[in-house]
Motif scaffolding. Structure first.
Motif, PDB file in Angstrom:
ATOM      1  N   LYS A 117       3.324  -3.826   5.324  1.00  0.00           N
ATOM      2  CA  LYS A 117       2.205  -4.159   5.777  1.00  0.00           C
ATOM      3  C   LYS A 117       2.189  -5.295   6.230  1.00  0.00           C
ATOM      4  CE  LYS A 117      -0.126   0.500   6.364  1.00  0.00           C
ATOM      5  NZ  LYS A 117      -1.303   0.469   6.056  1.00  0.00           N
ATOM      6  N   PHE A 118       2.299  -6.258   7.411  1.00  0.00           N
ATOM      7  CA  PHE A 118       2.538  -7.600   7.544  1.00  0.00           C
ATOM      8  C   PHE A 118       1.203  -8.302   6.842  1.00  0.00           C
ATOM      9  CE2 PHE A 118       6.101  -7.423  10.763  1.00  0.00           C
ATOM     10  CZ  PHE A 118       6.960  -7.402  10.194  1.00  0.00           C
ATOM     11  N   ARG A 119       0.112  -7.573   7.614  1.00  0.00           N
ATOM     12  CA  ARG A 119      -0.954  -8.408   7.424  1.00  0.00           C
ATOM     13  C   ARG A 119      -1.896  -6.858   6.352  1.00  0.00           C
ATOM     14  NH1 ARG A 119       1.176 -11.098   8.110  1.00  0.00           N
ATOM     15  NH2 ARG A 119       0.424 -13.167   9.915  1.00  0.00           N
ATOM     16  N   ASP A 120      -2.363  -6.760   5.083  1.00  0.00           N
ATOM     17  CA  ASP A 120      -2.808  -6.180   4.259  1.00  0.00           C
ATOM     18  C   ASP A 120      -3.776  -6.054   2.903  1.00  0.00           C
ATOM     19  OD1 ASP A 120      -3.523  -3.872   2.782  1.00  0.00           O
ATOM     20  OD2 ASP A 120      -1.968  -2.302   3.302  1.00  0.00           O
ATOM     21  N   PRO A 121      -4.994  -6.855   3.637  1.00  0.00           N
ATOM     22  CA  PRO A 121      -5.306  -7.045   2.229  1.00  0.00           C
ATOM     23  C   PRO A 121      -5.819  -7.095   0.748  1.00  0.00           C
ATOM     24  CG  PRO A 121      -6.976  -7.896   4.244  1.00  0.00           C
ATOM     25  CD  PRO A 121      -5.821  -6.445   4.575  1.00  0.00           C
ATOM     26  N   ALA A 122      -5.244  -5.467   1.021  1.00  0.00           N
ATOM     27  CA  ALA A 122      -5.687  -4.787  -0.642  1.00  0.00           C
ATOM     28  C   ALA A 122      -4.334  -4.728  -1.130  1.00  0.00           C
ATOM     29  CB  ALA A 122      -6.332  -3.432   0.196  1.00  0.00           C
ATOM     30  N   ARG A 123      -3.149  -4.763   0.128  1.00  0.00           N
ATOM     31  CA  ARG A 123      -2.102  -4.874  -0.747  1.00  0.00           C
ATOM     32  C   ARG A 123      -1.418  -6.223  -0.734  1.00  0.00           C
ATOM     33  NH1 ARG A 123       2.308  -1.178  -0.609  1.00  0.00           N
ATOM     34  NH2 ARG A 123       1.335   0.766   0.725  1.00  0.00           N
ATOM     35  N   ALA A 124      -2.429  -7.040  -0.753  1.00  0.00           N
ATOM     36  CA  ALA A 124      -1.569  -8.600  -0.970  1.00  0.00           C
ATOM     37  C   ALA A 124      -2.773  -8.732  -2.399  1.00  0.00           C
ATOM     38  CB  ALA A 124      -2.593  -9.711  -0.280  1.00  0.00           C
ATOM     39  N   ARG A 125      -3.845  -8.063  -2.845  1.00  0.00           N
ATOM     40  CA  ARG A 125      -4.887  -8.294  -4.283  1.00  0.00           C
ATOM     41  C   ARG A 125      -4.045  -7.401  -5.208  1.00  0.00           C
ATOM     42  NH1 ARG A 125      -9.114  -7.369  -0.231  1.00  0.00           N
ATOM     43  NH2 ARG A 125      -9.099  -5.501  -0.844  1.00  0.00           N
ATOM     44  N   ALA A 126      -3.076  -6.383  -4.914  1.00  0.00           N
ATOM     45  CA  ALA A 126      -2.517  -5.251  -5.607  1.00  0.00           C
ATOM     46  C   ALA A 126      -1.518  -6.224  -6.271  1.00  0.00           C
ATOM     47  CB  ALA A 126      -2.022  -4.183  -5.157  1.00  0.00           C
ATOM     48  N   LEU A 127      -0.350  -6.942  -5.082  1.00  0.00           N
ATOM     49  CA  LEU A 127       0.311  -7.501  -5.316  1.00  0.00           C
ATOM     50  C   LEU A 127      -0.020  -8.663  -6.415  1.00  0.00           C
ATOM     51  CD1 LEU A 127       2.099  -7.448  -2.335  1.00  0.00           C
ATOM     52  CD2 LEU A 127       3.243  -6.638  -4.529  1.00  0.00           C
ATOM     53  N   ALA A 128      -1.607  -9.080  -6.159  1.00  0.00           N
ATOM     54  CA  ALA A 128      -1.456 -10.504  -6.897  1.00  0.00           C
ATOM     55  C   ALA A 128      -1.434  -9.958  -7.999  1.00  0.00           C
ATOM     56  CB  ALA A 128      -2.734 -11.450  -6.077  1.00  0.00           C
TER      57      ALA A 128
END
Length: 378
Positions: free
Chosen positions: A11-22
Motif C-alpha cells: 500500500k502506498f501509505r501503511d505505517p505498520a508495513r513501513a515499520r515491519a520493513l524497517a
C-alpha cells in the motif's frame, strides 16, 4: 509479519508495513555484520527518499547513496554549447525546463534567450512538434535530454515522420552505463544497486543480469513510493547477506522481465549507444544515445553547421571553482560536504549542475533539508 508478506500488496501509505520493513532491513544489516554502501541511480528515488525522510529509519550501518541518476546533471558543457549556438544562429531551440539554466562552458540557454536567442520551454517532444507545425518557415530543434524513458518518446516522434523543419539535438543518456561507471571506479565501494523502475518498464529487469554477474553486486528494481523503496532495500540487503549477485524486481505492478519490447524496438531503431563525456565524471562507454545514420534527416548535428566558437569558453573549468558535483554524482561526497551548498549555490542561483535540476541531489537536499533525523523531532 511474515517475510513473504513484506513484498506483497504494497500500500502506498501503511505505517505498520513501513515499520515491519524497517525492522526487516535492520535484521538484514545486523546479519551482514558490518557497514555497507548501496546506491540508487535515479533522481526520482532521491526525491522520495528526501521528501519522506527515509534515511531517518535506515539502520546506522547502511549507507544509501545517490549516483549519477540526474540526466541534466551529467549533460556536458560542450553539449549545452551546441544548443546555445543554434539558438544564437536563429534556430528555435525547444527543451525541458530543467535544461534552461544549465550552463555550457560559458552560457546557458537562459542566457541565450536573454541575448535574443530563440528558446522555448516545452513539456514534451510532442509540444515541440506542434511548434514546428505552426511555423513551417522556421527551423525548430528539440534539445532532447533524459534517460531511456524520455528517449523512447523522442524515438516515437522521429519514427512518425515529423515536419521537415523539425530536428533533434540528442543528449539522451543510457542508465546501465551510469551503473557501469560507478562499478568500475576504484574509489567507490558500492555493494548493491537499486535500479530505477520507470527505465526498467522499458528495458525490463533482465537487462541488469549480466551486470550483477560481472560485478558480484545484486540489483533490485524499485518503484517510487516510500514503501517501494524500503521493500527494495530489504530485498537488496537480503541478497547481500546471502551473497547472491542476482536481480530482483519489487516493482512487479509495472516492470516485467522482458520489458516493453515494442518500445525497445523503437528506441534501438532510432538510437545507438556511443561513448560520451558525462559532466564532472568521465568518458562513459555506451553512455550517450545518438541518432543512427538512418535518421540523419532529423539529426541537428548533421543538418546544421553548429559553430560553438562564439559561445564557448575554451579555458572554462569542467566544474565551477569549489563545486564538487562530480564527486557527489559518483557517491564519493554528499552536498553537505560542499562549501558552496546552501550558501553561494542555491536553486535561485545555482553554481553546480546538481543544484540546477529538480532531479539533482543538491537541489533535492536543499528543498527537503538534506538528511533529516526524524527521530529527534519533538
Amino acid at each position: 509479519m511474515a517475510e513473504k508478506d513484506l513484498f506483497q500488496e504494497l500500500k502506498f501509505r501503511d505505517p505498520a508495513r513501513a515499520r515491519a520493513l524497517a525492522a526487516a532491513l535492520q535484521h538484514n544489516v545486523d546479519a551482514i555484520g558490518r557497514e555497507v554502501s548501496v546506491m540508487h541511480v535515479c533522481g526520482s528515488h532521491e526525491q522520495a527518499i528526501a521528501r519522506f525522510g527515509l534515511r531517518a529509519v535506515l539502520p546506522a550501518g547502511l549507507n544509501l547513496i545517490m549516483g549519477p541518476g540526474c540526466p541534466v546533471c551529467v549533460t556536458d558543457g560542450p553539449e549545452v554549447d551546441e544548443a546555445v549556438a543554434l539558438a544564437m544562429q536563429g534556430v528555435r531551440v525547444c527543451t525541458y525546463g530543467d535544461m534552461l539554466r544549465l550552463r555550457g562552458t560559458a552560457k546557458s540557454l537562459a542566457d541565450a534567450h536573454a541575448d535574443g536567442g530563440k528558446v522555448e520551454v516545452v513539456y514534451s517532444v510532442a509540444q515541440a512538434i506542434e511548434l514546428a507545425q505552426k511555423s513551417p518557415g522556421e527551423e525548430v530543434v528539440f534539445f532532447a535530454s533524459g534517460f531511456e524513458t524520455t528517449a523512447v518518446a523522442t524515438a516515437a516522434v522521429a519514427l512518425a515522420r515529423p515536419p521537415p523543419n523539425f530536428s533533434i539535438l540528442s543528449v539522451h543518456k543510457y542508465v546501465p552505463a551510469a551503473m557501469e561507471i560507478v562499478a568500475e571506479s576504484k574509489e567507490t565501494n558500492i555493494e548493491g544497486y537499486v535500479a530505477a523502475g520507470h527505465a526498467a518498464i522499458i528495458t525490463g529487469w533482465e537487462i541488469f543480469e549480466p551486470f550483477a554477474r560481472r560485478t558480484g553486486a545484486p540489483v533490485v528494481v524499485a518503484g517510487f513510493e516510500p514503501l517501494d523503496i524500503l521493500a527494495a532495500l530489504v530485498k537488496l540487503t537480503e541478497l547481500m547477506k546471502e551473497k547472491r549477485a542476482e536481480v530482483a524486481n519489487v516493482y512487479p505492478r509495472c516492470v516485467t522481465k522482458e520489458g516493453n519490447r515494442a518500445a525497445q524496438a523503437s528506441l534501438w531503431k532510432v538510437f545507438r549507444t556511443t561513448t560520451g563525456k558525462w559532466r564532472g565524471i568521465a568518458e562513459v562507454p555506451g553512455g550517450n544515445l545518438d541518432l543512427t545514420p538512418a535518421f540523419a534527416h532529423v539529426d541537428a548535428r548533421r543538418r546544421f553547421a553548429i559553430d560553438t566558437r562564439p559561445v564557448r569558453d575554451e579555458g572554462a573549468e569542467e566544474e565551477a571553482k569549489g563545486c564538487i558535483c562530480g564527486s557527489i554524482m559518483l557517491g564519493l561526497a554528499t552536498p553537505n560536504d560542499c562549501a558552496l551548498f546552501g550558501k553561494t549555490c542555491v536553486p535561485e542561483s545555482p553554481v553546480g549542475a546538481c543544484m540546477v535540476s529538480s532531479e539533482g541531489q543538491c537541489r533535492i537536499w536543499h528543498t527537503y533539508g538534506g538528511v533529516p533525523d526524524l527521530r529527534k523531532v519533538g
